[in-house]
Design a protein around this motif. Structure first.
Motif, mmCIF file in Angstrom:
data_model
loop_
_atom_site.group_PDB
_atom_site.id
_atom_site.type_symbol
_atom_site.label_atom_id
_atom_site.label_comp_id
_atom_site.label_asym_id
_atom_site.label_seq_id
_atom_site.Cartn_x
_atom_site.Cartn_y
_atom_site.Cartn_z
ATOM 1 N N UNK A 1 0.852 -1.158 0.000
ATOM 2 C CA UNK A 1 0.000 0.000 0.000
ATOM 3 C C UNK A 1 0.902 1.226 0.000
ATOM 4 N N UNK A 2 0.695 2.091 -0.994
ATOM 5 C CA UNK A 2 1.525 3.275 -1.123
ATOM 6 C C UNK A 2 0.991 4.395 -0.238
ATOM 7 N N UNK A 3 1.914 5.138 0.323
ATOM 8 C CA UNK A 3 1.529 6.261 1.187
ATOM 9 C C UNK A 3 1.473 7.537 0.358
ATOM 10 N N UNK A 4 0.605 8.456 0.743
ATOM 11 C CA UNK A 4 0.503 9.729 0.045
ATOM 12 C C UNK A 4 1.732 10.576 0.364
ATOM 13 N N UNK A 5 1.870 11.713 -0.325
ATOM 14 C CA UNK A 5 3.027 12.581 -0.113
ATOM 15 C C UNK A 5 3.138 13.079 1.314
ATOM 16 N N UNK A 6 2.013 13.500 1.902
ATOM 17 C CA UNK A 6 2.037 14.004 3.279
ATOM 18 C C UNK A 6 2.382 12.892 4.257
ATOM 19 N N UNK A 7 1.864 11.695 4.013
ATOM 20 C CA UNK A 7 2.160 10.568 4.904
ATOM 21 C C UNK A 7 3.641 10.203 4.839
ATOM 22 N N UNK A 8 4.228 10.288 3.664
ATOM 23 C CA UNK A 8 5.667 9.991 3.537
ATOM 24 C C UNK A 8 6.503 10.994 4.316
ATOM 25 N N UNK A 9 6.123 12.256 4.246
ATOM 26 C CA UNK A 9 6.856 13.286 4.989
ATOM 27 C C UNK A 9 6.774 12.996 6.478
ATOM 28 N N UNK A 10 5.589 12.658 6.964
ATOM 29 C CA UNK A 10 5.419 12.354 8.391
ATOM 30 C C UNK A 10 6.268 11.151 8.783
ATOM 31 N N UNK A 11 6.271 10.110 7.962
ATOM 32 C CA UNK A 11 7.075 8.914 8.259
ATOM 33 C C UNK A 11 8.555 9.272 8.329
ATOM 34 N N UNK A 12 9.035 10.084 7.389
ATOM 35 C CA UNK A 12 10.443 10.463 7.400
ATOM 36 C C UNK A 12 10.784 11.328 8.616
ATOM 37 N N UNK A 13 9.901 12.238 8.966
ATOM 38 C CA UNK A 13 10.149 13.089 10.149
ATOM 39 C C UNK A 13 10.222 12.228 11.399
ATOM 40 N N UNK A 14 9.283 11.292 11.558
ATOM 41 C CA UNK A 14 9.292 10.410 12.726
ATOM 42 C C UNK A 14 10.567 9.568 12.743
ATOM 43 N N UNK A 15 10.986 9.056 11.585
ATOM 44 C CA UNK A 15 12.201 8.237 11.523
ATOM 45 C C UNK A 15 13.439 9.047 11.910
ATOM 46 N N UNK A 16 13.545 10.278 11.426
ATOM 47 C CA UNK A 16 14.707 11.115 11.747
ATOM 48 C C UNK A 16 14.710 11.469 13.234
ATOM 49 N N UNK A 17 13.545 11.857 13.771
ATOM 50 C CA UNK A 17 13.467 12.199 15.197
ATOM 51 C C UNK A 17 13.822 10.989 16.052
#
Length: 140
Positions: free
Chosen positions: A1-17
Motif C-alpha cells: 500500500x503506497x503512502x501519500x506525499x504528506x504521509x511519507x513526509x510524516x514517516x520520514x520526520x518520525x524516523x529522523x526524530x
C-alpha cells in the motif's frame, strides 16, 4: 500500500526524530549512565503518550477516509464494483457472446479511490469491458 506525499513526509520526520533521540540516549549513556536512565524513562513516557493519542485519533477517524480505504456504493438499481467489471449481461434478454477482449492496463487512481454509482448507474474502480448492458443488449 503506497503512502501519500504528506504521509511519507510524516514517516520520514518520525524516523529522523527517532534516530536523533536514540543517538542522544546512547551518548547520554556513555557520558552519565544515571542521567541516561532518567532521560530514557521520560522519553519512553512521552513516546507512549504520543502512541496512545495517535491510536485514539485513528480509532475515531471515519472509515474509508485514510490512505488505502475505498468506499464502494450504489444507489437503487445501481451497480458498483471496487475492481473490474468484465463479461456481464445486465438487463432482460442481454447476452455476452464471443471471446473476451484482453484486459488493458490497470487504471490510474490507486487503492484510495471511492466508487459510487447513482440510481440505475454503473461504476467501477477498474475497467469495464465485454459487457452487455440494457434490456435486450448483446455484445459480440
Amino acid at each position: 500500500m503506497a503512502a501519500s506525499g504528506a504521509a511519507r513526509v510524516v514517516v520520514w520526520v518520525v524516523a529522523v526524530v527517532a534516530g536523533v533521540v536514540s543517538a542522544g540516549l546512547i551518548v547520554a549513556l556513555v557520558v552519565d549512565p544515571d542521567m541516561a536512565d532518567r532521560t530514557a524513562g521520560v522519553t519512553g513516557a512521552i513516546v507512549g503518550l504520543a502512541a496512545f493519542v495517535l491510536s485514539v485519533l485513528t480509532l475515531l477517524r471515519s472509515p474509508g477516509t485514510g490512505s488505502g480505504g475505498r468506499r464502494v456504493r450504489a444507489g437503487r438499481g445501481g451497480i458498483a464494483a471496487g475492481g473490474n467489471i468484465t463479461g456481464n449481461a445486465i438487463g432482460d434478454r442481454s447476452k455476452v457472446i464471443g471471446s473476451p477482449t484482453p484486459s488493458g492496463p490497470a487504471p490510474a487512481g490507486g487503492q484510495g479511490t471511492d466508487v459510487q454509482a447513482g440510481r440505475d448507474g454503473i461504476a467501477a474502480g477498474g475497467n469495464i469491458t465485454d459487457n452487455a448492458v440494457g434490456d435486450g443488449s448483446e455484445r459480440r
